[in-house]
Write a protein that holds these residues in place. Structure first.
Motif: not given
Length: 113
Positions: A7, A10-12, A14, A44, A48
Protein backbone atom coordinates in the motif's frame (compact mmCIF):
# COMPACT_ATOMS: atom_id res chain seq x y z
CA UNK A 1 3.29 -6.43 6.93
CA UNK A 2 3.68 -7.16 3.23
CA UNK A 3 0.23 -5.68 2.56
CA UNK A 4 1.22 -2.44 4.34
CA UNK A 5 4.44 -2.24 2.34
CA UNK A 6 2.52 -2.71 -0.92
CA UNK A 7 0.00 0.00 0.00
CA UNK A 8 2.84 2.39 0.83
CA UNK A 9 4.59 1.52 -2.43
CA UNK A 10 1.36 2.13 -4.37
CA UNK A 11 0.89 5.52 -2.70
CA UNK A 12 4.56 6.33 -3.37
CA UNK A 13 4.03 5.67 -7.08
CA UNK A 14 0.92 7.84 -7.07
CA UNK A 15 2.99 10.65 -5.52
CA UNK A 16 5.59 10.24 -8.27
CA UNK A 17 2.86 10.35 -10.92
CA UNK A 18 1.34 13.50 -9.40
CA UNK A 19 4.70 15.23 -9.18
CA UNK A 20 5.93 14.37 -12.66
CA UNK A 21 2.50 14.62 -14.30
CA UNK A 22 1.84 18.01 -12.72
CA UNK A 23 5.22 19.23 -13.91
CA UNK A 24 4.57 17.95 -17.44
CA UNK A 25 1.22 19.73 -17.58
CA UNK A 26 2.80 23.02 -16.53
CA UNK A 27 5.74 22.60 -18.91
CA UNK A 28 3.58 21.89 -21.96
CA UNK A 29 1.05 24.59 -21.11
CA UNK A 30 3.78 27.19 -21.39
CA UNK A 31 2.95 28.70 -18.00
CA UNK A 32 5.69 27.46 -15.70
CA UNK A 33 4.47 27.47 -12.12
CA UNK A 34 4.01 25.03 -9.26
CA UNK A 35 0.53 23.50 -9.27
CA UNK A 36 -1.24 21.71 -6.38
CA UNK A 37 -0.62 18.28 -7.93
CA UNK A 38 3.13 18.87 -7.75
CA UNK A 39 2.92 19.94 -4.10
CA UNK A 40 0.77 16.96 -3.11
CA UNK A 41 3.02 14.62 -5.10
CA UNK A 42 6.14 15.89 -3.33
CA UNK A 43 4.51 15.56 0.10
CA UNK A 44 3.22 12.05 -0.65
CA UNK A 45 6.66 11.03 -1.92
CA UNK A 46 8.41 12.09 1.28
CA UNK A 47 5.81 10.70 3.70
CA UNK A 48 5.44 7.33 1.98
CA UNK A 49 9.19 7.13 1.40
CA UNK A 50 9.78 7.46 5.13
CA UNK A 51 7.17 4.75 5.70
CA UNK A 52 8.81 2.49 3.14
CA UNK A 53 12.19 2.89 4.81
CA UNK A 54 10.87 1.29 7.99
CA UNK A 55 12.09 -2.28 8.41
CA UNK A 56 8.86 -4.02 7.35
CA UNK A 57 10.61 -6.93 5.62
CA UNK A 58 12.67 -9.78 6.95
CA UNK A 59 16.25 -9.17 5.87
CA UNK A 60 15.59 -7.53 2.47
CA UNK A 61 15.92 -3.91 3.55
CA UNK A 62 17.55 -1.41 1.16
CA UNK A 63 21.04 -0.11 1.87
CA UNK A 64 21.17 2.82 4.31
CA UNK A 65 23.13 4.90 1.78
CA UNK A 66 20.31 4.46 -0.74
CA UNK A 67 17.72 5.51 1.83
CA UNK A 68 19.68 8.62 2.79
CA UNK A 69 20.19 9.54 -0.88
CA UNK A 70 16.48 9.19 -1.60
CA UNK A 71 15.58 11.16 1.53
CA UNK A 72 17.89 14.03 0.59
CA UNK A 73 16.52 14.10 -2.97
CA UNK A 74 12.93 13.94 -1.74
CA UNK A 75 13.42 16.73 0.78
CA UNK A 76 15.20 18.88 -1.83
CA UNK A 77 12.29 18.41 -4.25
CA UNK A 78 9.76 19.17 -1.51
CA UNK A 79 11.62 22.34 -0.50
CA UNK A 80 11.88 23.51 -4.11
CA UNK A 81 8.17 22.91 -4.67
CA UNK A 82 6.92 24.18 -1.30
CA UNK A 83 8.75 27.50 -1.27
CA UNK A 84 7.84 28.28 -4.90
CA UNK A 85 4.18 27.27 -4.78
CA UNK A 86 2.72 30.78 -4.48
CA UNK A 87 4.71 32.39 -7.25
CA UNK A 88 2.91 33.27 -10.46
CA UNK A 89 5.89 32.17 -12.48
CA UNK A 90 8.88 29.98 -11.63
CA UNK A 91 12.33 30.30 -13.15
CA UNK A 92 12.81 27.80 -15.98
CA UNK A 93 16.04 26.43 -14.49
CA UNK A 94 14.39 25.94 -11.10
CA UNK A 95 11.50 24.09 -12.71
CA UNK A 96 13.80 21.89 -14.79
CA UNK A 97 15.78 21.09 -11.63
CA UNK A 98 12.58 19.82 -10.00
CA UNK A 99 11.90 17.57 -12.98
CA UNK A 100 15.49 16.29 -13.18
CA UNK A 101 15.68 15.60 -9.43
CA UNK A 102 12.37 13.72 -9.62
CA UNK A 103 13.72 11.54 -12.42
CA UNK A 104 17.03 11.02 -10.58
CA UNK A 105 15.10 9.98 -7.47
CA UNK A 106 13.21 7.38 -9.51
CA UNK A 107 16.46 6.19 -11.09
CA UNK A 108 18.04 5.72 -7.66
CA UNK A 109 15.02 3.64 -6.61
CA UNK A 110 15.15 1.43 -9.69
CA UNK A 111 18.84 1.03 -10.48
CA UNK A 112 20.52 1.08 -7.05
CA UNK A 113 20.41 -2.44 -5.62
Amino acid sequence: MEALRLVLLYAHLIGFALLLGGAAVQWFSGRIRINPAMLWGAVIQVVTGIGLSAPLRDGDEPAPAKLVTKLVLGLAILAMVFFSRKRESVNKGHFLAIIVLTLVNAAVAVFWR
